[in-house]
Design a protein around this motif. Structure first.
Motif, PDB file in Angstrom:
ATOM      1  N   ARG A 209      38.479  37.510  39.175  1.00 44.61           N
ATOM      2  CA  ARG A 209      38.989  38.710  39.394  1.00 44.61           C
ATOM      3  C   ARG A 209      38.694  39.371  40.504  1.00 44.61           C
ATOM      4  O   ARG A 209      37.632  39.155  41.260  1.00 44.61           O
ATOM      5  CB  ARG A 209      38.785  39.419  38.110  1.00 44.61           C
ATOM      6  N   SER A 210      39.179  40.485  40.823  1.00 45.65           N
ATOM      7  CA  SER A 210      38.976  41.440  41.799  1.00 45.65           C
ATOM      8  C   SER A 210      37.846  42.175  41.701  1.00 45.65           C
ATOM      9  O   SER A 210      37.463  42.342  40.419  1.00 45.65           O
ATOM     10  CB  SER A 210      40.390  42.150  42.117  1.00 45.65           C
ATOM     11  N   PHE A 213      38.874  45.166  39.077  1.00 46.83           N
ATOM     12  CA  PHE A 213      38.967  44.702  37.850  1.00 46.83           C
ATOM     13  C   PHE A 213      37.289  44.489  37.117  1.00 46.83           C
ATOM     14  O   PHE A 213      37.159  44.952  36.078  1.00 46.83           O
ATOM     15  CB  PHE A 213      39.711  43.344  37.534  1.00 46.83           C
ATOM     16  N   ARG A 353      41.448  32.142  33.689  1.00 49.20           N
ATOM     17  CA  ARG A 353      41.517  33.499  33.029  1.00 49.20           C
ATOM     18  C   ARG A 353      42.147  33.854  31.760  1.00 49.20           C
ATOM     19  O   ARG A 353      41.935  34.649  30.915  1.00 49.20           O
ATOM     20  CB  ARG A 353      42.648  34.464  34.288  1.00 49.20           C
ATOM     21  N   LEU A 376      35.082  36.750  33.607  1.00 52.53           N
ATOM     22  CA  LEU A 376      35.338  37.500  34.873  1.00 52.53           C
ATOM     23  C   LEU A 376      34.850  36.357  36.037  1.00 52.53           C
ATOM     24  O   LEU A 376      35.120  36.650  37.249  1.00 52.53           O
ATOM     25  CB  LEU A 376      34.414  38.476  34.808  1.00 52.53           C
ATOM     26  N   ASP A 400      44.930  40.918  40.575  1.00 55.97           N
ATOM     27  CA  ASP A 400      44.816  41.008  38.998  1.00 55.97           C
ATOM     28  C   ASP A 400      46.310  41.346  38.587  1.00 55.97           C
ATOM     29  O   ASP A 400      47.254  41.663  39.135  1.00 55.97           O
ATOM     30  CB  ASP A 400      44.063  42.028  38.622  1.00 55.97           C
TER      31      ASP A 400
END
Length: 400
Positions: A209-210, A213, A353, A376, A400
């Protein structure tokens, strides 16, 4: 004659080092005093002369390979008792830190490695998050425990430069991995009172994820800890008896013995609990009689936090937020799947994810709480995966 206990002197001396540290503005780099070996004073019992000596530890600075044909110079290695004494002084000092983080909350990313970080370019992109107009400092800190007996080529650079804490040799399936993680926690607790969550990572880990996020997810639940805690594994009994039948008693009963991934995300309060522990550690550091069933790093943290849950601590979520695949055929040898370059693509990231964490023995989808949390991070990715990961970083991984 009045004698000063060595352990007390170590703690007081380290406090003097940190007096300047905590009186200065917190930055995202280390001060030399925080990374210095702890000096200890010894008193000659036959005379009134007191001499101060500094114990030499293997350098925590990553090494570069010597010229071809050259040999490494042997470093002085301290005795185990002295080695443990320095750790105990560090842990005592870290146990005095505030269990409540200051603001703005930060995430401590802690890398435990015996190799260079082959996926560091991906992490560099991850950490290159634009600051908000009101933000004056990064919302993260990086800490690296790098086995000083190993070469690091290329050396740590970029955002990882200057982030290596004083480190000591580690081995898989050995209590040294527990000690390394506790050192990371202690240094992170002492370095920045804003560190609210403490994430343990390996060189084969990637973010899926970024940064915004992941930061929002962890910062919004910074009173909780995420660590896999399992009690129904088929090999649990033989692992419990790996040091000898009854050796773990009375501190660790079999019905309190747990197993789980060591890649956790701990709250500041639980990080402080881990470095404060003096009850379970003496048992888990004991040598195993059966080395083939002994994985102390997979038991110590899960058992310690599991015991907290037994006494009513509901802030510990029994799940890891780092995805790992144990379903492939090689997992029976103690290693999860290692992804190869040809397996890396948008479909893999989306699949990671969409997977659901396993909440204790209840398993995925059977978590009793109304709250669920996403993965994550993920592991294990081979170094050769860097190129395909970089190709999809901006459009897939960090979108995301």
């Amino acid at each position: 004659m009045f004698y000063v206990p060595i352990s007390l002197f170590c703690t007081l001396l380290l406090c003097l080092h940190l007096a300047f540290f905590f009186s200065s503005t917190t930055t995202n780099t280390y001060l030399p005093s925080l990374c210095s070996p702890i000096s200890k004073t010894t008193t000659n019992t036959t005379t009134t002369t007191t001499t101060t000596t500094t114990t030499k530890y293997p350098s925590s600075k990553p090494k570069t390979p010597p010229p071809k044909g050259a040999k490494y110079e042997e470093e002085e290695v301290v005795e185990e008792d002295d080695d443990e004494e320095e750790d105990e002084a560090l842990f005592r000092l870290a146990s005095l830190t505030n269990p409540n983080p200051t603001t703005p909350k930060k995430i401590a990313f802690m890398f435990l490695t015996t190799t260079p970080l082959p996926l560091s370019p991906l992490w560099e992109l991850f950490f290159q998050t634009p600051k908000s107009p009101n933000q004056t400092q990064p919302l993260f800190n990086i800490y690296i425990h790098a086995d000083p007996s190993r070469p690091y080529d290329p050396p740590f650079s970029g955002v990882f430069s200057g982030r290596v804490i004083p480190s000591k040799p580690t081995r898989r399936a050995d209590p040294s991995l527990i000690s390394a993680a506790r050192r990371l926690l202690a240094r992170a607790l002492l370095h920045d009172p804003s560190n609210a969550m403490f994430v343990l990572l390996s060189p084969s880990c990637i973010p899926i994820r970024s940064f915004p996020f992941i930061y929002e997810t962890l910062a919004n639940c910074s009173t909780k800890s995420f660590i896999e805690i399992l009690s129904n594994e088929t090999t649990l009994r033989v692992r419990y008896d790996a040091r000898g039948s009854g050796t773990m008693l009375p501190e660790v009963r079999f019905d309190s013995f747990r197993v789980g991934s060591q890649f956790f995300a701990l709250s500041r309060r639980h990080a402080r609990l881990v470095v404060t522990d003096t009850r379970l550690w003496p048992k888990f550091k004991l040598p195993c009689k059966n080395v083939y069933t002994c994985y102390p790093e997979e038991h110590y943290f899960s058992t310690l936090l599991g015991m907290e849950m037994e006494v009513g601590d509901d802030t510990c979520v029994p799940a890891t937020l780092t995805h790992v695949d144990w379903s492939w055929r090689g997992s029976k040898y103690g290693h999860p799947r290692t992804y190869k370059p040809e397996q890396v693509g948008p479909g893999l990231i989306r699949g990671l994810r969409s997977a659901r964490p396993r909440y204790g023995d209840a398993g995925a989808g059977n978590w009793s709480s109304s709250e669920e949390y996403p993965f994550l991070f993920a592991r294990k990715f081979s170094p050769m995966c860097l190129e395909p990961l970089m190709r999809i970083a901006s459009d897939v991984i960090f979108r995301d």
